[in-house]
Design a protein around this motif. Structure first.
Motif, mmCIF file in Angstrom:
data_model
loop_
_atom_site.group_PDB
_atom_site.id
_atom_site.type_symbol
_atom_site.label_atom_id
_atom_site.label_comp_id
_atom_site.label_asym_id
_atom_site.label_seq_id
_atom_site.Cartn_x
_atom_site.Cartn_y
_atom_site.Cartn_z
ATOM 1 N N LEU A 147 2.891 11.325 -1.723
ATOM 2 C CA LEU A 147 2.769 9.871 -1.706
ATOM 3 C C LEU A 147 3.945 9.233 -2.439
ATOM 4 O O LEU A 147 4.540 9.842 -3.329
ATOM 5 C CB LEU A 147 1.467 9.433 -2.381
ATOM 6 C CG LEU A 147 0.177 9.916 -1.719
ATOM 7 C CD1 LEU A 147 -1.015 9.684 -2.636
ATOM 8 C CD2 LEU A 147 -0.040 9.217 -0.384
ATOM 9 N N LEU A 161 -2.149 4.141 0.644
ATOM 10 C CA LEU A 161 -2.498 5.051 1.737
ATOM 11 C C LEU A 161 -2.375 4.316 3.062
ATOM 12 O O LEU A 161 -3.103 3.353 3.333
ATOM 13 C CB LEU A 161 -3.939 5.553 1.583
ATOM 14 C CG LEU A 161 -4.349 6.143 0.229
ATOM 15 C CD1 LEU A 161 -5.800 6.612 0.288
ATOM 16 C CD2 LEU A 161 -3.419 7.275 -0.172
ATOM 17 N N THR A 165 -2.692 8.529 6.702
ATOM 18 C CA THR A 165 -3.122 9.295 5.521
ATOM 19 C C THR A 165 -4.625 9.142 5.306
ATOM 20 O O THR A 165 -5.309 10.107 4.947
ATOM 21 C CB THR A 165 -2.356 8.826 4.271
ATOM 22 O OG1 THR A 165 -0.943 8.945 4.518
ATOM 23 C CG2 THR A 165 -2.718 9.663 3.059
#
Length: 200
Positions: A147, A161, A165
């Motif tokens: 990330l 996100l 994801t």
């Protein structure tokens, strides 16, 4: 070595614990995920590098030694829990995400969760000893997922996100108070270490 791009999620089918040693049986949700895998291969389970010891029906078994048990969230895991899975990288693969070793630095906690249009924004507590290894626009692995750090503060950091994801990892289900495995960028570790040595 991994990239932080999750191949599939899997469910814990069996969990046996003796002291601080844990045996796990995990069943991947993608039927072809283990194609070509052999006993002895490395596999990241929620960002923890483990070794396939045996194939059982449509799953595999791994063992966590005490050090891995102590340093990860597996002591909180239960049968039926969803985990992120990634096979190790092969020479010649595209290196997307970032370099992830599968060596968890710390267990940390979700302290805020917000929905911003199509993104879920999560904020985690930042252990003081990792402050110089987490920077805005840098990389971090949470439960093995690569990330980008949106913001790095003194005591916390935030990530976002994207819909993909959310769909292919277990991070979309995280709520405030949940624990996660955290690994900082290996390149940042060496820079931070060399800066400290150079200042002495």
């Amino acid at each position: 070595m991994f990239s932080g791009l999750i191949g599939t999620t899997g469910k814990i089918r069996l969990l046996e614990q003796t002291g601080e040693t844990m045996h796990l049986t995990v069943v991947p949700q993608a039927s072809d995920f283990l194609k070509g895998a052999v006993v002895g291969d490395s596999i990241a389970v929620d960002g923890t590098c483990l070794t396939i010891e045996q194939f059982v029906d449509d799953g595999f078994t791994v063992t966590l030694m005490p050090q891995s048990f102590i340093k990860t969230i597996f002591k909180e895991r239960r049968v039926g829990d969803l985990v992120n899975l990634e096979r190790s990288l092969k020479i010649g693969d595209r290196l997307e995400g970032h370099i992830v070793t599968g060596h968890v630095d710390e267990v940390t906690r979700v302290i805020d969760r917000r929905v911003n249009e199509n993104a879920i924004e999560l904020t985690f507590a930042l252990p003081s000893w990792l402050r110089d290894q987490v920077v805005s626009q840098g990389s971090v692995a949470i439960n093995g997922v690569s990330l980008t750090v949106m913001r790095a503060g003194e005591n916390d950091f935030s990530v976002g996100l994207i819909p993909h994801t959310q769909a292919v990892t277990n991070l979309d289900g995280l709520q405030v108070g949940d624990l996660v495995n955290m690994e900082t960028d290996i390149l940042g570790k060496y820079v931070a270490r060399n800066m400290k040595v150079g200042l002495k």
